[in-house]
Design a protein around this motif. Structure first.
Motif, short mmCIF file in Angstrom:
data_model
loop_
_atom_site.label_atom_id
_atom_site.label_comp_id
_atom_site.label_asym_id
_atom_site.label_seq_id
_atom_site.Cartn_x
_atom_site.Cartn_y
_atom_site.Cartn_z
N LEU A 197 0.82 -1.21 0.00
CA LEU A 197 0.00 0.00 0.00
C LEU A 197 0.86 1.27 0.00
CD1 LEU A 197 -2.84 -1.05 2.50
CD2 LEU A 197 -3.01 -0.83 0.01
N LEU A 198 1.89 1.28 0.86
CA LEU A 198 2.77 2.46 0.94
C LEU A 198 3.53 2.67 -0.36
CD1 LEU A 198 4.12 2.18 4.59
CD2 LEU A 198 2.49 3.84 3.70
N SER A 199 3.97 1.57 -0.97
CA SER A 199 4.70 1.72 -2.24
C SER A 199 3.78 2.29 -3.31
CB SER A 199 5.27 0.37 -2.68
OG SER A 199 4.22 -0.55 -2.96
N GLY A 200 2.51 1.82 -3.29
CA GLY A 200 1.57 2.39 -4.25
C GLY A 200 1.36 3.88 -4.00
N LEU A 201 1.24 4.25 -2.71
CA LEU A 201 1.08 5.65 -2.37
C LEU A 201 2.30 6.48 -2.78
CD1 LEU A 201 -0.53 7.91 -1.00
CD2 LEU A 201 0.51 7.22 1.19
N SER A 202 3.51 5.92 -2.55
CA SER A 202 4.74 6.64 -2.93
C SER A 202 4.81 6.83 -4.43
CB SER A 202 5.96 5.86 -2.44
OG SER A 202 5.96 5.75 -1.04
N LEU A 203 4.44 5.80 -5.17
CA LEU A 203 4.46 5.95 -6.63
C LEU A 203 3.46 7.01 -7.07
CD1 LEU A 203 4.76 2.23 -7.75
CD2 LEU A 203 6.52 4.00 -7.87
N GLY A 204 2.32 7.06 -6.38
CA GLY A 204 1.36 8.11 -6.71
C GLY A 204 1.91 9.49 -6.41
N LEU A 205 2.56 9.62 -5.23
CA LEU A 205 3.19 10.91 -4.89
C LEU A 205 4.28 11.27 -5.89
CD1 LEU A 205 3.48 10.62 -1.01
CD2 LEU A 205 1.93 12.10 -2.31
N TYR A 206 5.04 10.28 -6.32
CA TYR A 206 6.12 10.54 -7.28
C TYR A 206 5.53 11.07 -8.59
CZ TYR A 206 9.87 9.68 -10.61
OH TYR A 206 10.81 9.82 -11.59
N ALA A 207 4.44 10.41 -9.02
CA ALA A 207 3.82 10.85 -10.27
C ALA A 207 3.29 12.27 -10.13
CB ALA A 207 2.70 9.89 -10.66
N MET A 208 2.68 12.56 -8.97
CA MET A 208 2.16 13.90 -8.76
C MET A 208 3.30 14.92 -8.68
SD MET A 208 -0.82 13.07 -5.93
CE MET A 208 -1.25 14.78 -5.78
N ALA A 209 4.43 14.54 -8.02
CA ALA A 209 5.57 15.47 -7.92
C ALA A 209 6.18 15.73 -9.28
CB ALA A 209 6.61 14.88 -6.95
N ARG A 210 6.27 14.69 -10.10
CA ARG A 210 6.80 14.89 -11.44
C ARG A 210 5.91 15.83 -12.24
NH1 ARG A 210 10.46 11.56 -13.94
NH2 ARG A 210 10.03 12.99 -15.68
N ARG A 211 4.64 15.60 -12.08
CA ARG A 211 3.71 16.45 -12.82
C ARG A 211 3.82 17.89 -12.34
NH1 ARG A 211 -2.87 15.84 -12.91
NH2 ARG A 211 -3.28 17.59 -14.35
N ARG A 212 3.91 18.05 -11.00
CA ARG A 212 4.05 19.41 -10.48
C ARG A 212 5.36 20.04 -10.96
NH1 ARG A 212 5.25 20.54 -4.31
NH2 ARG A 212 7.25 19.79 -5.13
#
Length: 987
Positions: A197-212
């Motif tokens: 679950l945490l890895s999925g959340l981190s990947l989501g944060l990474y995608a959002m950070a890249r987009r930002r």
């Protein structure tokens, strides 16, 4: 639906939650995936271990049951055999025992509960064996009786109970392990799920950070494009403008004609654009000239354009353009300003130049090339060295390099060669050139140096002429002072003789009766001669002061002792006119570091002056610390004499001046004493003052520093340097010492030189010392044969040196001859002086005195052969008294062995007892038979009568024959001295 405020709040929270750098988030996601995989692998391994443990427990229970069954088989076989006695019943017993032997180790090695199985099984098997043994022995009754005891049954029951216990404990252990495994498996499942679950959340944060980040980059690029002062735009492959920032739009409005680049601009840019599209390489700093939009109107603009490809495949072209029209115009104005400055610098009479920050000259003005005849190519960098005078080149270069390194202004003078080959002197200066100060360089960054060379040849020639005139004046003054000094010495020479002869006549007149009047006349002659000597000494001191040759010799001393010495010296002079002398010395008077000789002379002059002008009065000498100036002392000499008027005080310290002519006629004197006292007080760093009232007396006050170093460092004092800078002098060689070594101790360099030259001419080796301390050091080091010693010296005077010499056992025997102007002959002899000579020195007398102490050369080594120990001791003492080194032996063989061993002696004394058959005679023949010893001087000592023929043959082989029965004859002494005088071995 959420409100707009709520949405904005959530966006802000999301912005805060997102990391600024997405890379750590990606790394965290990767690590969490690895953690989930690790948890799954651990769970799988745990399940496998649980299955293995369950199988092992089940096997353990079965093995315990099999063990019990085997024991039962043993019991059954034992009962059957006990009842029947048939061996067929024992076959199951043997099989069961083998099974037991295999099962017991397995149960114990499994690590599971085994209880007391082994001791119980062993006891049961032993008991069954005993029953079988009884039955086998044929006693069925005994066997039955043993069975009836019930021991076998008890053992069997205990074994069953132990097996049941072990099985129960094993099953309980299995239950606990299963529970633990289930719990751990559950935790691992939770961990794996949480990590996923945490890895999925981190990947989501990474995608959002890249987009930002991409959004920010896009926004930043848009901001740069919009607000950059440089015109930026993008062209597609068809050269259509895809995007342009505000600066490019504004630039286009200035330079585009009808919205199009002028044809001249397109012609300049077309080849560059094609090169970028074709090669994919950027083109930078392209200078483009844009003509005015309308002929005759507007400005011609200068653009600087850079082109760069967009994307790896050159999908388009990026354009960066700057309007540099104002900069180009500023550069043109700067070039015009530099040209004007160059014209000005070329027109100045000085030679000028500029360097880079490292000091390498990059530019000279026209005046430099006109003077040196050089060219820019030959002079650039360090070409100036070629016109520099070789004698000054390295010094000037070193000083200039030091200034460059320190970043400081530079100034020097040196000659430079002109185009005509002649050298002229120049004053050269250089100042650092710096940029405007900033934070990194508060003083400004160094960008170079600007220097000038000013011709000072005429000024230098004028200075040299002035220096020559000054030197001539100083030489004239020196000649005057030298004349006074020479005249003083010329006058002192006969005057010393007058004083010496008068003293001699006074001593002789003491023995004459009725010669009182004669002795009084001699005393008058002596007193007047001494008075004249005092006047001459004053003139000589004055000449030294005027010539600047009077030196200060500071040292540490106690002023109380010096004042007591002065009082003792002038006591008789003060009492001469019925005056009384009162002394007041403050106990708090500090120790002083000054020149005691000059201070003593000042006090002598002041007290003598007071005694001369006071009759039947009181003279007071006082000394105390200065209450107004700490570290200074005040010395006062007050009298109740005739006093002086204000007019007389004005010319009091002038040379050759007294109060008035009547004073001179009445009291006498040259008027130099107070002038010398004032000069001495200034040399000691102080001052002298006077207060006087006519008819009431006069008070002279000396203000002096207790430590001369407070007002004048000793390092700057020529006198101190002269006293301390003792040149290194090597010890004389043995050959030099043959004529005698004389140590001259005198503070006057001229006297040292004169004495050294005279002594050297007379064959003495000479070493000199400028003061008492260095003289003592040389005396200890070199042990001279005689010492010539002056009395009046700085630091340590002659009396102190003489006392120190006589106090040291190693130096006390050295004769010391006093050579001085001081008349203290009795004191000198009482302190141990060998002789006393007055200055100026009578050379014949000095030579006569020193001849008594001239070193005599050591004769050498003597070998003494005599069987009589008492006679050997007598001869040894004689030889040593004559300066010989002595070796002795009682046997001829030992003497011959000594000769063989070497080195050979310079002379032999051999006692010859009897005739030619004696051992001594035989030794002499052996020595004369060897060529290397044929010339050795041998003196034969005969202790018995010999015939004339034997005596003749002995005289032919020896240097001399002496009788040895009447003590030491005079002939032996003469022979020894003759051998010593005629030379060494080989003669």
């Amino acid at each position: 639906m959420p409100s707009l405020a709520t949405t904005s709040f959530l966006q802000r929270q999301a912005e805060r939650a997102l990391p600024q750098n997405p890379r750590p988030v990606l790394i965290a996601a990767f690590l969490l995936v690895l953690l989930a995989i690790g948890a799954g692998v651990a769970q799988w391994a745990l399940a496998g271990r649980a299955r293995e443990a369950s199988a092992a427990i089940h096997a353990h229970v079965l093995q315990a049951e099999a063990l019990l069954s085997a024991v039962k088989d043993v019991e059954t076989a034992q009962r059957g055999y006990a009842l029947t006695g048939q061996d067929d019943y024992l076959a199951p017993d043997r099989e069961a025992r083998r099974a037991i032997a295999a099962l017991l180790p397995q149960l114990e090695a499994s690590g599971l509960p085994a209880g007391r199985l082994r001791p119980l099984v062993t006891a049961k098997l032993d008991w069954s064996g005993q029953v079988v043994a009884l039955r086998r022995a044929g006693s069925s009754v005994e066997a039955a009786r043993a069975v009836e005891t019930g021991q076998g049954k008890a053992l069997m029951d205990a074994l069953r109970q132990e097996v049941a216990t072990a099985q129960q404990e094993t099953r309980a252990l299995a239950a606990r392990q299963a529970t633990t495994a289930a719990r751990l498996s559950a935790w691992l499942s939770v961990l794996m799920l949480a990590a996923l679950l945490l890895s999925g959340l981190s990947l989501g944060l990474y995608a959002m950070a890249r987009r930002r980040a991409e959004q920010r980059a896009t926004a930043l690029l848009d901001g740069v494009m919009e607000h950059a002062p440089i015109a930026l735009g993008f062209l597609d492959r068809q050269m259509r403008l895809a995007h342009a920032n505000k600066a490019l739009t504004m630039l286009g409005e200035k330079v585009l004609a009808d919205g199009q680049w002028p044809e001249a601009v397109r012609a300049q840019l077309a080849p560059r654009l094609e090169a970028v599209l074709k090669n994919g390489q950027a083109q930078s700093d392209i200078a483009v000239t844009v003509p005015p939009p309308a002929p005759g109107g507007g400005l011609e603009r200068q653009l600087q354009i850079s082109l760069f490809p967009l994307g790896r495949m050159a999908e388009g072209i990026g354009v960066a353009a700057m309007d540099v029209t104002a900069r180009r115009r500023m550069e043109a104005r700067l070039r015009r300003s530099e040209a004007r400055l160059r014209l000005i610098v070329d027109s100045v009479p000085q030679m000028a130049w500029m360097t880079d920050p490292e000091g390498e000259i990059q530019w000279y003005n026209r005046r430099w090339y006109e003077y040196t005849g050089g060219t820019p190519e030959t002079m650039k960098g360090s070409g100036w060295r070629s016109v520099h005078h070789p004698d000054h080149l390295e010094r000037a270069a070193e000083h200039f390099r030091a200034a460059i390194t320190a970043g400081e202004a530079w100034e020097d003078t040196f000659p430079l060669r002109g185009a005509d080959g002649q050298y002229r002197w120049f004053l050269s200066r250089a100042l650092p050139l710096r940029d405007a100060p900033d934070e990194e360089a508060p003083e400004g960054r160094l960008i170079g140096w600007f220097g000038t060379n000013t011709d000072i040849t005429e000024m230098r020639e004028a200075e040299e002429a002035l220096a020559a005139a000054k030197a001539a004046a100083e030489d004239a003054n020196m000649a005057k002072s030298q004349f006074i000094a020479n005249m003083s010495h010329e006058l002192r020479t006969p005057l010393s003789a007058v004083i010496g002869y008068s003293e001699m006549l006074e001593e002789e007149a003491e023995e004459l009766e009725g010669a009182e009047a004669f002795r009084e006349d001699l005393a008058k002659i002596n007193a007047n001669a001494r008075h004249l000597l005092s006047l001459i000494n004053d003139v000589l001191d004055l000449s030294k002061i005027e010539a600047g040759k009077m030196e200060v010799q500071p040292e540490d001393f106690a002023p109380q002792a010096l004042l007591e010495e002065v009082v003792a010296t002038v006591g008789a002079l003060v009492a001469k006119k019925d005056n009384t002398l009162e002394v007041a010395i403050d106990p708090a008077l500090p120790p002083m570091h000054s020149d005691p000789v000059k201070l003593r002379q000042c006090l002598f002059n002041l007290l003598g002056n007071a005694a001369k002008f006071t009759e039947g009065g009181r003279i007071t000498l006082s000394a105390a610390p200065d209450p107004e100036e700490p570290g200074w002392v005040v010395l006062k000499v007050a009298d109740t004499g005739i006093g002086m008027t204000a007019e007389q005080l004005e010319r009091l310290f002038q040379r050759f001046s007294q109060a008035d002519s009547t004073t001179t006629r009445r009291f006498g004197g040259t008027g130099l004493g107070l002038a010398i006292t004032k000069a001495f007080s200034a040399m000691l760093g102080g001052r002298i003052g006077v207060e006087s009232q006519p008819g009431q007396g006069t008070t002279f006050t000396l203000h002096l520093p207790a430590d001369l170093r407070l007002v004048r460092p000793e390092a700057e004092d020529a006198g101190v340097q002269a006293a301390e800078a003792v040149p290194q002098q090597d010890a004389p060689s043995p050959a030099e010492r043959l004529g005698g070594l004389v140590l001259v101790i005198d503070d006057d360099a001229a006297t040292r030189d004169l004495l050294a030259r005279f002594l050297t001419r007379e064959g003495f080796a000479v070493r000199t010392a400028p003061d008492g301390r260095s003289g003592l050091h040389l005396a200890r080091e070199m042990r001279p044969d005689a010492i010539l010693l002056d009395v009046m010296m700085p630091r340590l005077d002659g009396w102190g040196v003489l006392s120190a010499l006589k106090a040291e056992p190693d130096l006390a025997a050295i004769p010391v001859v006093m050579v001085t102007v001081v008349q203290e002959r009795g004191l000198a002899f009482s302190l141990g002086a060998a002789d006393y000579l007055n200055k100026p020195v009578e050379w014949s007398r000095l030579k006569h005195v020193l001849e008594r102490y001239r070193a005599q050369p050591a004769p050498g080594l003597a070998l003494l052969l005599d069987p009589d120990a008492e006679q050997r001791a007598t001869l040894r003492a004689l030889l040593e008294r004559e300066g010989w080194a002595v070796e002795e032996t009682p046997e001829p063989d030992a003497a011959l062995a000594r000769m063989e061993r070497g080195p050979a002696p310079d002379m032999m004394l051999v006692e010859v007892q009897g005739g030619e058959d004696s051992d001594g005679f035989a030794l002499i023949r052996k020595l004369r038979s060897r060529p290397e010893w044929a010339a050795l001087p041998i003196i034969a000592l005969t202790a018995a009568p010999m015939s004339e023929e034997e005596m003749a043959r002995l005289r032919g082989k020896v240097h001399g024959v002496m009788p040895a029965d009447d003590g030491v004859p005079e002939e032996l002494l003469r022979e020894l001295r003759q051998i010593a005088a005629t030379g060494r071995k080989g003669h």
